[in-house]
Design an enzyme around this catalytic site. Structure first.
Site, PDB file in Angstrom:
ATOM      1  CE1 TYR A  13      -3.205  -2.769   0.464  1.00 31.08           C
ATOM      2  CE2 TYR A  13      -3.369  -2.223   2.747  1.00 31.08           C
ATOM      3  CZ  TYR A  13      -3.959  -3.005   1.556  1.00 31.08           C
ATOM      4  OH  TYR A  13      -4.688  -4.203   1.739  1.00 31.08           O
TER       5      TYR A  13
ATOM      6  CG  HIS B  21      -1.644  -8.343   0.492  1.00 33.25           C
ATOM      7  ND1 HIS B  21      -1.083  -7.147   0.410  1.00 33.25           N
ATOM      8  CD2 HIS B  21      -2.745  -8.211   0.275  1.00 33.25           C
ATOM      9  CE1 HIS B  21      -2.131  -6.235   0.316  1.00 33.25           C
ATOM     10  NE2 HIS B  21      -3.162  -6.969  -0.031  1.00 33.25           N
TER      11      HIS B  21
HETATM   12  N1  LIG Z   1      -6.179  -8.261   1.995  1.00 28.97           N
HETATM   13  C1  LIG Z   1      -6.636  -7.458   0.573  1.00 28.97           C
HETATM   14  O1  LIG Z   1      -6.410  -8.350  -0.153  1.00 28.97           O
HETATM   15  C2  LIG Z   1      -7.338  -6.519   0.884  1.00 28.97           C
HETATM   16  C3  LIG Z   1      -7.464  -5.630   1.948  1.00 28.97           C
HETATM   17  N2  LIG Z   1      -8.218  -4.658   2.196  1.00 28.97           N
HETATM   18  C4  LIG Z   1      -8.149  -3.848   3.437  1.00 28.97           C
HETATM   19  O2  LIG Z   1      -9.574  -3.442   3.950  1.00 28.97           O
HETATM   20  C5  LIG Z   1      -9.593  -2.299   4.106  1.00 28.97           C
HETATM   21  C6  LIG Z   1     -11.055  -1.830   3.881  1.00 28.97           C
HETATM   22  O3  LIG Z   1     -11.352  -2.500   2.607  1.00 28.97           O
HETATM   23  P1  LIG Z   1     -12.250  -1.413   1.607  1.00 28.97           P
HETATM   24  O4  LIG Z   1     -12.484  -2.023   0.264  1.00 28.97           O
HETATM   25  O5  LIG Z   1     -11.569  -0.006   1.761  1.00 28.97           O
HETATM   26  O6  LIG Z   1     -13.728  -1.564   2.329  1.00 28.97           O
HETATM   27  P2  LIG Z   1     -14.824  -0.717   2.871  1.00 28.97           P
HETATM   28  O7  LIG Z   1     -16.013  -1.800   2.647  1.00 28.97           O
HETATM   29  O8  LIG Z   1     -14.640  -0.096   4.164  1.00 28.97           O
HETATM   30  O9  LIG Z   1     -15.062   0.546   1.605  1.00 28.97           O
HETATM   31  C7  LIG Z   1     -14.438   1.620   1.661  1.00 28.97           C
HETATM   32  C8  LIG Z   1     -14.709   2.562   0.991  1.00 28.97           C
HETATM   33  O10 LIG Z   1     -16.166   3.151   1.133  1.00 28.97           O
HETATM   34  C9  LIG Z   1     -16.313   4.469   1.253  1.00 28.97           C
HETATM   35  N3  LIG Z   1     -17.250   4.553   2.145  1.00 28.97           N
HETATM   36  C10 LIG Z   1     -17.443   4.359   3.368  1.00 28.97           C
HETATM   37  N4  LIG Z   1     -18.598   4.552   4.032  1.00 28.97           N
HETATM   38  C11 LIG Z   1     -19.331   4.697   3.000  1.00 28.97           C
HETATM   39  C12 LIG Z   1     -20.587   5.251   2.841  1.00 28.97           C
HETATM   40  N5  LIG Z   1     -21.811   5.419   4.095  1.00 28.97           N
HETATM   41  N6  LIG Z   1     -21.243   5.419   1.535  1.00 28.97           N
HETATM   42  C13 LIG Z   1     -20.388   5.440   0.499  1.00 28.97           C
HETATM   43  N7  LIG Z   1     -19.041   5.134   0.390  1.00 28.97           N
HETATM   44  C14 LIG Z   1     -18.541   4.635   1.787  1.00 28.97           C
HETATM   45  C15 LIG Z   1     -14.968   4.761   1.675  1.00 28.97           C
HETATM   46  O11 LIG Z   1     -14.716   6.181   1.249  1.00 28.97           O
HETATM   47  C16 LIG Z   1     -14.158   3.846   0.827  1.00 28.97           C
HETATM   48  O12 LIG Z   1     -13.667   4.377  -0.282  1.00 28.97           O
HETATM   49  C17 LIG Z   1      -8.617  -1.737   3.171  1.00 28.97           C
HETATM   50  O13 LIG Z   1      -8.397  -0.068   3.412  1.00 28.97           O
HETATM   51  C18 LIG Z   1      -7.575  -2.300   3.261  1.00 28.97           C
HETATM   52  O14 LIG Z   1      -6.699  -2.000   4.640  1.00 28.97           O
HETATM   53  C19 LIG Z   1      -8.980  -4.242   1.015  1.00 28.97           C
HETATM   54  C20 LIG Z   1      -9.072  -4.663  -0.116  1.00 28.97           C
HETATM   55  C21 LIG Z   1      -7.996  -5.912  -0.021  1.00 28.97           C
HETATM   56  O1  LIG Z   2      -5.206  -5.179  -0.631  1.00 26.46           O
HETATM   57  C1  LIG Z   2      -5.845  -5.074  -1.283  1.00 26.46           C
HETATM   58  C2  LIG Z   2      -6.298  -4.177  -2.404  1.00 26.46           C
HETATM   59  C3  LIG Z   2      -4.824  -3.420  -2.991  1.00 26.46           C
HETATM   60  C4  LIG Z   2      -4.847  -2.316  -2.960  1.00 26.46           C
HETATM   61  N1  LIG Z   2      -3.618  -1.756  -3.588  1.00 26.46           N
HETATM   62  C5  LIG Z   2      -3.082  -3.050  -3.669  1.00 26.46           C
HETATM   63  C6  LIG Z   2      -1.522  -3.434  -3.891  1.00 26.46           C
HETATM   64  C7  LIG Z   2      -1.131  -4.468  -4.039  1.00 26.46           C
HETATM   65  C8  LIG Z   2      -1.756  -5.612  -3.459  1.00 26.46           C
HETATM   66  C9  LIG Z   2      -3.101  -5.282  -3.093  1.00 26.46           C
HETATM   67  C10 LIG Z   2      -3.640  -4.114  -3.343  1.00 26.46           C
END
Ligand SMILES: NC(=O)C1=CN([C@@H]2O[C@H](COP(=O)(O)OP(=O)(O)OC[C@H]3O[C@@H](n4cnc5c(N)ncnc54)[C@H](O)[C@@H]3O)[C@@H](O)[C@H]2O)C=CC1
Ligand SMILES: O=CCc1c[nH]c2ccccc12
Length: 291
Positions: free
Chosen positions: A52, A107
């Site tokens: 990230y 990851h």
């Molecule tokens: N391990 C992995 O591969 C992944 C991990 N993650 C982790 O999980 C965290 C959360 O994932 P997100 O997809 O960001 O989840 P999320 O479901 O919290 O969605 C976040 C998005 O929704 C927006 N948002 C929040 N409340 C809202 C509302 N009431 N109405 C409209 N939009 C709203 C935020 O501004 C943000 O853009 C990431 O920041 C990361 O740390 C996320 C994706 C992949």
């Molecule tokens: O972790 C979940 C989504 C994501 C956003 N940016 C990157 C970069 C590299 C791996 C995963 C992701």
């Protein structure tokens, strides 16, 4: 919630997706301010990743927060550097300005000898050595399906404490979740708000159920989605820069949905094909939850 002997808060604040910037050596002041605001509103668990590029922001916010290290739960992830976890972790710790992380996560399972010079079975013992050195309190995985977890459990001295997966009513991955439950692996749900943020389907069976429950509990659809995750005993990872939403979402753990309400939401989500926002192109297979 206990993960071996380490306690994990039920809500984590994410620094991926909207905050992703790749370059680990710049500082996004807006993210530092957002993290300080999240601390102020009671969040103690921050989710980062080497990919990230947000570890310096997490470190800066911790330093400015005045909070004790022992009151925080800091998690980061490794993937591109999986061939050399100790070097990668030491770099992450330098950026975080910490001496240990509470949780170190692989990851995604999408690496092989051919792509990254190492297979999972060889990588995991190298991560376990980081626990023995006191650099990591618990190990976890992310985006692992049953086949990956089975491979890992065959060689693990320390089984993964968590599996961080995409989990929301449109992406329930029932079999993986059941496998995790059976093996004492905590499910960390990312993209919990997907039904109102990412899902673009015209057929939206979850909306009306959320609407009804949001009225009953005098809250928002987003908080009902978080309550759906938390009421099933999982951990939710979310992100938002809006302070009023930070304040609202941390209180979602106070909403206790009934079994019938959890089922109503689950069944509504299962009426349409599984929607997966992340990692589908990396080979993450679709899995239609059992009806
Ligand atoms: N391990 C992995 O591969 C992944 C991990 N993650 C982790 O999980 C965290 C959360 O994932 P997100 O997809 O960001 O989840 P999320 O479901 O919290 O969605 C976040 C998005 O929704 C927006 N948002 C929040 N409340 C809202 C509302 N009431 N109405 C409209 N939009 C709203 C935020 O501004 C943000 O853009 C990431 O920041 C990361 O740390 C996320 C994706 C992949
Ligand atoms: O972790 C979940 C989504 C994501 C956003 N940016 C990157 C970069 C590299 C791996 C995963 C992701």
């Amino acid at each position: 919630m206990a993960l071996n002997t380490v306690k994990i808060p039920s809500i984590g604040f994410g620094t991926g997706t909207a905050w992703y910037k790749g370059d680990p050596d710049t500082i996004d002041d807006k993210l530092v301010k957002t993290l300080l605001s999240a601390f102020k509103h009671g969040y103690r668990f921050i989710d980062g990743a080497e990919s990230y590029g947000t570890e310096r922001e997490i470190g800066a916010a911790i330093a400015q927060s005045g909070l004790s290290r022992s009151d925080l739960f800091i998690s980061t992830k490794i993937l591109k550097s999986i061939g050399n976890p100790e070097e990668a972790l030491r770099k992450s710790l330098e950026r975080l300005n910490l001496t240990y992380v509470d949780l170190y996560i692989i990851h995604a399972p999408y690496f092989t000898q051919a792509s990254h010079g190492i297979e999972l079975e060889e990588a995991w013992p190298r991560l376990e050595a980081l626990v023995d050195k006191g650099l990591v309190r618990a190990l976890g995985v992310s985006n692992f399906r049953i086949e990956h977890l089975e491979r890992l459990l065959k060689v693990a001295k320390y089984p993964p404490a968590v599996n961080q997966i995409e989990f929301n009513p449109y992406c329930q991955d029932v079999q993986t979740v059941e496998f995790c439950r059976k093996h004492g692996i905590i499910v960390e749900a990312y993209a919990p708000l997907s039904p109102i943020v990412y899902y673009k389907g015209t057929d939206r069976p979850v909306d009306s159920v959320l609407d009804k429950l949001a009225q009953k509990y005098a809250t928002s659809q987003a908080s009902i989605l978080l309550a759906w995750v938390l009421s099933q005993g999982h951990v939710a990872i979310l992100t938002t820069s809006k302070t009023e939403r930070q304040e609202e979402y941390i209180k979602a753990s106070e909403i206790k949905l009934t079994e019938a309400e959890i089922s109503d939401i689950s069944r509504a989500g299962q009426q349409v094909p599984e929607f997966r926002k992340f990692w589908a192109s990396a080979g993450h297979k679709q899995s239609k939850p059992k009806a």
